[in-house]
Motif scaffolding. Structure first.
Motif: not given
Length: 540
Positions: A55-75
């Protein structure tokens, strides 16, 4: 690879969390129950797998990851990671087919690059290295680095299950483990257990008794101050009272007793010899008096007869004219006087006879002694006077205020009551026996049959929770009362108060000696009662 609404991370995978002993980081072992293969993930990789829920979009997953671990993911990082786990068969289409399509070209935050785990594999040895394409690269052919350098770069590491030896056969002894466990549990449940009924306990006031003035009077002496903790034995004199009224009453009653005793002694000692002699003498004198009067009357009768005859003769001579009238009248007068004298002597004789009868009766009565009823009445009168005197003397003794029980005086400043006047029944002090404290226990009605007077009681009060106190059941009320949690039986228990630390109103819990039951029944009483009563009531 992962697409929302089309694929998701498999739900049937078996996940085990462990710890990397070198750097103390979390490791997740994901086992595929279909193939038996095991894969190792770091905390970041497993977070991405959980986020791919369909149900989660790739953009939502990346945002949740950044909130959890403090760094971002690329496409590209997210595409590469999803392609790897899809190739391992960990993603599934909604139509139950494995995902093989590519993630759409969307601008996504950078994912963590998967690197080999620095910790040696768990018991399942790694039998084949991960595919070369599991390591993602960027456009320049170099590994992308994470902005958070706290985490090691990892790759998904496949840990296949250990090969099974086809020649190994399981021994029948291996089945004994569950049987032994079952038998052990059964034995434990069948062990005897001391079931003790109990309930909430509230301590009652200690035994107290009011010391009242037995009679009205003034307090003269006081021997105890009161409220000083001194232990005083029963019947010890506490104070002395002055009772002037009682003393006067006692003196009056003593005189009455003496008079009643003298009267009884007189009756018991009657007749006295001198009394008999006097009574006998009086009777003899009366008898002689009767004889004298009788002789006088006989002489008077003869004289009266002679005078009457003389008067008759003179009357005849007077009528014939041979005798003078004066002589006739003189003879007639003399005859009348003699006749009157006879009548007087008759009266005297009757009086003398009556005196004789009285003297003889007194003599006879004196010889017979007092009447038995007179003696009984005199004795009863004496006994009543003596009882009244005894009662008043006891009242004088009771005027001393004494200790009614073994205990202590709780009233202070008793010496200040010296000189005060106390009416009968007024309070002088209060005595208390706090050696034993009574407590009231509210026991549920279903345990009533297990409680017997004299049974041992163990009490834990909230004020002294670490120190259990042992007591004894005193009484069990015959009727139930209503409490907040249902019907209860009130049980009175006695608790020793040797250290004088128990106070009125303290609360806690008390358990009384009951019976022995199997462990299973002891701990399933509510269920048993529900079956035996509630379910039984449902049966028509």
């Amino acid at each position: 690879m992962y697409k929302p609404e089309q694929s998701y991370f498999r739900k049937d995978l078996v996940v085990t969390q462990t710890m990397n002993k070198k750097n103390q980081t979390k490791i997740y072992l994901v086992k595929d129950p279909a193939s038996g293969q095991t894969f190792e993930f770091g905390e970041e990789e497993y977070f991405l797998c959980q986020s791919m829920d369909g149900t989660a979009t790739p953009q939502q997953i990346a945002q949740a990851f950044e909130r959890r671990f403090g760094f971002t993911l690329t496409r590209d990082d997210l595409n590469e990671f999803s392609r790897q786990i899809a190739g391992l068969g960990l993603l599934k289409r909604h139509d139950a087919e494995k995902v093989v399509a590519a993630v759409p070209e969307a601008v996504l935050p950078p994912p963590p690059t998967l690197q080999p785990s620095p910790e040696p594999a768990p018991p399942e040895a790694v039998t084949s290295p991960p595919p070369a394409d599991l390591v993602s690269t960027n456009g320049n052919g170099q590994k992308p680095t994470r902005r958070n350098t706290r985490h090691e770069e990892r790759t998904v590491q496949q840990i296949p299950p250990p090969p099974e030896d086809p020649g190994e056969k399981k021994s029948w002894l291996g089945n004994l483990g569950p049987i032994a466990i079952f038998l052990g549990i059964a034995v434990v449940l069948a062990l005897p257990y001391p079931y003790r009924p109990g309930g909430q306990i509230t301590l009652l006031p200690p035994r107290q008794q009011v010391i009242q003035a037995p009679v009205s009077g003034k307090v003269d002496k006081v021997f105890y101050k009161g409220a000083d903790g001194r232990w005083i034995k029963k019947d010890t004199t506490l104070a002395v009272m002055e009772t002037v009224d009682l003393e006067n009453t006692v003196l009056t009653l003593k005189e009455s007793v003496n008079n009643a005793q003298a009267n009884l002694n007189k009756l018991l000692n009657t007749p006295l010899p001198e009394q008999v002699a006097v009574a006998q003498k009086n009777a003899e004198v009366a008898s002689q008096q009767v004889e004298v009067v009788r002789q006088q009357m006989e002489g008077a009768k003869a004289q009266a007869l002679l005078s009457a005859q003389e008067a008759t003769r003179y009357e005849m001579l007077f009528k014939e004219g041979a005798y003078a009238e004066a002589l006739y009248q003189e003879a007639k007068t003399k005859a009348d006087v003699d006749r009157i004298n006879v009548e007087a002597l008759k009266n005297n004789l009757a009086a003398a006879q009556k005196s004789l009868e009285q003297a003889q009766a007194s003599f006879t009565l004196l010889l017979a002694g007092p009447h038995p009823q007179d003696i009984v009445a005199a004795r009863a009168q004496l006994r009543g006077q003596e009882q009244q005197l005894k009662f008043q003397k006891e009242e004088m003794q009771r005027a001393n205020l004494v200790m009614p029980i073994d205990g202590r005086l709780v009233t202070s400043y008793l010496e200040s009551k010296i000189g005060t006047y106390l009416n009968q029944g007024m309070t002088f002090a209060i005595a208390e026996d706090d050696r034993n404290i009574l407590g009231e226990v509210q026991v549920p009605e279903y345990d009533a049959e297990l409680i017997k007077p004299g049974a041992k009681v163990e009490v834990k009060l909230l004020a002294y929770s670490s120190t259990p106190i042992t007591g004894q059941v005193v009484t069990v009320e015959p009727a139930t009362t209503t409490a907040s949690f249902g019907q209860v039986i009130k049980v009175v228990v006695k608790i020793p108060n040797t250290k004088r630390v128990l106070k009125q109103g303290m609360t806690g819990y008390a358990k009384m000696a009951g019976t022995t039951k199997p462990v299973l029944l002891a701990f399933t009483q509510p269920i048993v009662r529900f079956v035996l009563v509630e379910m039984w009531s449902w049966i028509p």
